[in-house]
Design a protein around this motif. Structure first.
Motif, short mmCIF file in Angstrom:
data_model
loop_
_atom_site.label_atom_id
_atom_site.label_comp_id
_atom_site.label_asym_id
_atom_site.label_seq_id
_atom_site.Cartn_x
_atom_site.Cartn_y
_atom_site.Cartn_z
N TYR A 1 39.37 85.06 74.67
CA TYR A 1 39.87 85.36 73.33
C TYR A 1 41.01 84.42 72.95
O TYR A 1 41.03 83.85 71.84
N LEU A 2 41.97 84.24 73.86
CA LEU A 2 43.13 83.41 73.57
C LEU A 2 42.74 81.94 73.40
O LEU A 2 43.28 81.25 72.52
N VAL A 3 41.82 81.46 74.22
CA VAL A 3 41.36 80.07 74.09
C VAL A 3 40.68 79.86 72.75
O VAL A 3 40.89 78.85 72.07
N LEU A 4 39.86 80.83 72.33
CA LEU A 4 39.15 80.72 71.05
C LEU A 4 40.14 80.67 69.89
O LEU A 4 40.05 79.79 69.02
N HIS A 5 41.10 81.59 69.88
CA HIS A 5 42.07 81.60 68.79
C HIS A 5 42.99 80.39 68.86
O HIS A 5 43.42 79.87 67.81
N TYR A 6 43.30 79.95 70.05
CA TYR A 6 44.14 78.75 70.18
C TYR A 6 43.42 77.52 69.63
O TYR A 6 44.04 76.67 68.99
N ALA A 7 42.11 77.44 69.88
CA ALA A 7 41.33 76.32 69.35
C ALA A 7 41.36 76.30 67.82
O ALA A 7 41.44 75.23 67.20
N VAL A 8 41.33 77.49 67.21
CA VAL A 8 41.41 77.56 65.74
C VAL A 8 42.78 77.10 65.25
O VAL A 8 42.89 76.39 64.25
N VAL A 9 43.83 77.48 65.98
CA VAL A 9 45.19 77.03 65.62
C VAL A 9 45.28 75.51 65.73
O VAL A 9 45.85 74.84 64.86
N SER B 1 45.25 90.08 60.45
CA SER B 1 45.04 90.67 59.12
C SER B 1 45.44 89.70 58.03
O SER B 1 44.72 89.52 57.03
N ALA B 2 46.59 89.07 58.20
CA ALA B 2 47.07 88.10 57.21
C ALA B 2 46.12 86.91 57.11
O ALA B 2 45.79 86.45 56.01
N LEU B 3 45.64 86.43 58.25
CA LEU B 3 44.76 85.26 58.25
C LEU B 3 43.38 85.60 57.71
O LEU B 3 42.73 84.75 57.08
N ALA B 4 42.93 86.82 57.92
CA ALA B 4 41.65 87.23 57.34
C ALA B 4 41.71 87.17 55.82
O ALA B 4 40.72 86.80 55.16
N PHE B 5 42.87 87.49 55.27
CA PHE B 5 43.05 87.42 53.82
C PHE B 5 43.19 85.98 53.34
O PHE B 5 42.59 85.58 52.34
N LEU B 6 43.97 85.17 54.07
CA LEU B 6 44.26 83.80 53.64
C LEU B 6 43.05 82.89 53.75
O LEU B 6 42.83 82.04 52.87
N THR B 7 42.27 83.02 54.81
CA THR B 7 41.14 82.11 55.00
C THR B 7 40.09 82.26 53.91
O THR B 7 39.31 81.35 53.66
N ARG B 8 40.09 83.40 53.26
CA ARG B 8 39.11 83.62 52.19
C ARG B 8 39.32 82.66 51.04
O ARG B 8 38.36 82.23 50.39
N GLY C 1 31.77 78.00 54.09
CA GLY C 1 31.09 78.33 55.33
C GLY C 1 32.07 78.63 56.46
O GLY C 1 31.96 79.66 57.14
N VAL C 2 33.04 77.75 56.64
CA VAL C 2 34.05 77.93 57.69
C VAL C 2 34.88 79.17 57.41
O VAL C 2 35.22 79.94 58.32
N GLY C 3 35.20 79.38 56.13
CA GLY C 3 36.03 80.53 55.75
C GLY C 3 35.38 81.86 56.12
O GLY C 3 36.05 82.78 56.59
N THR C 4 34.06 81.95 55.92
CA THR C 4 33.36 83.19 56.25
C THR C 4 33.41 83.47 57.75
O THR C 4 33.64 84.61 58.18
N ILE C 5 33.20 82.42 58.55
CA ILE C 5 33.23 82.57 60.01
C ILE C 5 34.62 82.99 60.48
O ILE C 5 34.77 83.93 61.27
N GLN D 1 37.03 84.33 58.69
CA GLN D 1 37.40 85.64 58.17
C GLN D 1 36.78 86.76 59.02
O GLN D 1 37.45 87.74 59.35
N THR D 2 35.53 86.58 59.41
CA THR D 2 34.87 87.58 60.26
C THR D 2 35.58 87.68 61.61
O THR D 2 35.82 88.79 62.12
N MET D 3 35.93 86.52 62.18
CA MET D 3 36.61 86.51 63.47
C MET D 3 37.95 87.24 63.39
O MET D 3 38.29 88.05 64.27
N TYR D 4 38.71 86.99 62.34
CA TYR D 4 40.03 87.60 62.20
C TYR D 4 39.93 89.11 61.90
O TYR D 4 40.74 89.89 62.39
N VAL D 5 38.94 89.51 61.12
CA VAL D 5 38.76 90.93 60.82
C VAL D 5 38.43 91.69 62.10
O VAL D 5 39.01 92.75 62.40
N VAL D 6 37.47 91.17 62.87
CA VAL D 6 37.08 91.82 64.13
C VAL D 6 38.27 91.87 65.09
O VAL D 6 38.52 92.88 65.75
#
Length: 455
Positions: free
Chosen positions: A349-357, A409-416, A422-426, A428-433
């Motif tokens: 999980y941390l590696v995935l989110h770190y890659a997005v950062v 939660s904040a990033l799920a809102f901002l990425t929209r 296409g990237v935004g939907t992916i 946003q889903t990741m951040y919501v989950v």
């Protein structure tokens, strides 16, 4: 740049280990085989951002080093410590994005108004004079960062890792560039700004590769260049390792000024600070030591001792020499490394989110000049907050789960509204989950605490 250090030229008689080993050595050779004609610039604005261009190579050589260490039966780069080192490098680059090269404005102003000579920007001698001058000033800047308490408060972050690998090479202080820049200003009387900026970058790029245990010796070059062997001693917290080997590219300054100490097999080097801080939170590691300086300033009586608490050495106490009493300094001979073992799913999980950062940071770095300063600041704060919370999760901080709920939660809102469709939907889903998971996890923790309190 000189060429010829390709995989085809590496020695393969002893297998992949020798292949990687030869390439790690090749990194250092490339820096001092650079052709001056390829890196001469008339204006400071023409100098490429070599730091930015080098990030992919930093990652590649960290991976190669990790593979080599594993082949030698060692642990290699730890995930939590390696990510923390990269986070410090990103924090430093975020600082550069905010002040947009403002550190060099004073240098340019001094050169424009008070230079003593007019050296031709396209002459080889000017190029070499800049290289030697920058390295000489780096030695004194680096030495001051170890011998002046308030400067050490900024530089110490570079020594916080209890490992020694190439990741440590990018573990830098956000404020050290500002604090140490004054030591380079005398060069402005002679060296053109473009040549200074070029070699200022080259100096730090060279020092990346000397942070490794994968290379034992460079033979005769050990007498002239700063090498992994010399720099391993510098990073030790053993008493034998303190306050030595300050050189950047060249080790000759330490030999000239009496601060050189060779590596020895008789002492096992213990890396990190003498009083190491158990944390993988990069922002905390950047800031915590300044609190020690403030505490020492308040503790001592009289303005003379209060000022010495700031400008004398970290080990200084009233009645001792400027750098402290040698007999009172702690000799670290061994200790257990700070580590927190997380389940595999959480590391994933941390590696995935770190890659997005990282993706967001590189997007910001490539487009920041077309953004308003306020927009850049907002994105920088997002990067800093994300790196901090990820570090807190590595530490298993009790505050990390709720902060991760808020972040996701904040990033799920901002990425929209910010990311591409296409990237935004992916994202946003990741951040919501992710937010939902940590919300449930946090509520479970609160329930446990409530039950415990009732009992």
């Amino acid at each position: 740049m000189a060429s010829g250090f390709t995989f085809a030229n590496a020695t393969v008689e002893n297998g992949f280990s020798d292949l990687v080993h030869d390439h790690l050595k090749g990194v250092g050779r490339l820096f001092y085989l650079t052709s001056p004609k390829d890196t001469m610039y008339e204006r400071k604005e023409d100098v490429p951002n070599f730091f930015k261009q080098s990030w992919p190579y930093f990652f590649i050589f960290m991976i190669l080093e990790h593979l080599l260490l594993r082949l030698e039966g060692k642990k290699g780069i730890r995930l939590n410590d390696g990510i923390t080192s990269i986070s410090h490098g990103i924090l430093q680059e975020c600082g550069r994005l905010i002040w947009r090269g403002a550190e060099s404005y004073l240098y340019t102003w001094i050169y424009s108004n008070y230079r003593l000579v007019e050296l031709p920007w396209n002459h080889t001698l000017t190029w070499y004079a800049a290289a030697i001058g920058v390295d000489f000033c780096y030695y004194w800047m680096h030495r001051a960062c170890h011998e002046v308490h308030i400067l050490w408060a900024q530089h110490q972050v570079h020594h916080t890792s209890e490992d020694f690998n190439m990741g440590v090479g990018i573990r830098q202080s956000v404020l050290q560039g500002w604090c140490g820049f004054i030591f380079y200003l005398p060069l402005a009387l002679v060296i053109p700004p473009a040549q200074f900026v070029t070699h200022y970058q080259f100096s730090y790029l060279y020092m990346f590769w000397i942070h490794t245990e994968a290379i034992k010796s460079l033979g005769p070059l050990e007498y002239i260049l700063n090498t992994p062997s010399h720099h391993r001693v510098h990073h030790g917290s053993n008493k034998y390792c303190l306050d030595v080997n300050y050189g950047g590219v060249l080790i000759i300054w330490d030999r000239l000024f009496g601060t050189f100490r060779p590596e020895t097999d008789k002492v096992k080097i213990v890396y990190g600070l003498i009083y190491n801080q158990p944390s993988f939170n990069p922002v905390y590691l950047q800031m915590f030591y300044t609190g020690y300086v403030v505490e020492k300033f308040r503790r001592l009586q009289g303005w003379g001792d209060k000022l010495r608490a700031i400008f004398w050495g970290p080990s200084w106490e009233p009645g001792t020499p400027r750098l402290g009493d040698e007999d009172m300094k702690v000799d670290v001979e061994g200790r257990d490394k700070y580590d927190v073992h997380l389940p595999a799913w959480l590391n994933t999980y941390l590696v995935l989110h770190y890659a997005v950062v990282l993706y967001g940071f590189f997007e910001l770095a490539s487009k920041h000049m077309g953004m308003t300063p306020f927009t850049v600041l907002v994105f920088v704060l997002y990067v800093i907050a994300s790196l901090t919370i990820i570090g807190m999760i590595f530490d298993q901080s009790q505050y990390a789960p709720i902060l991760e709920v808020l972040r996701c939660s904040a990033l799920a809102f901002l990425t929209r509204s910010v990311a591409a469709p296409g990237v935004g939907t992916i994202l946003q889903t990741m951040y919501v989950v992710s937010a939902m998971f940590w919300c449930l996890y946090t509520l479970k923790l609160l329930e446990i605490k409530k039950t415990s309190k009732v009992d």
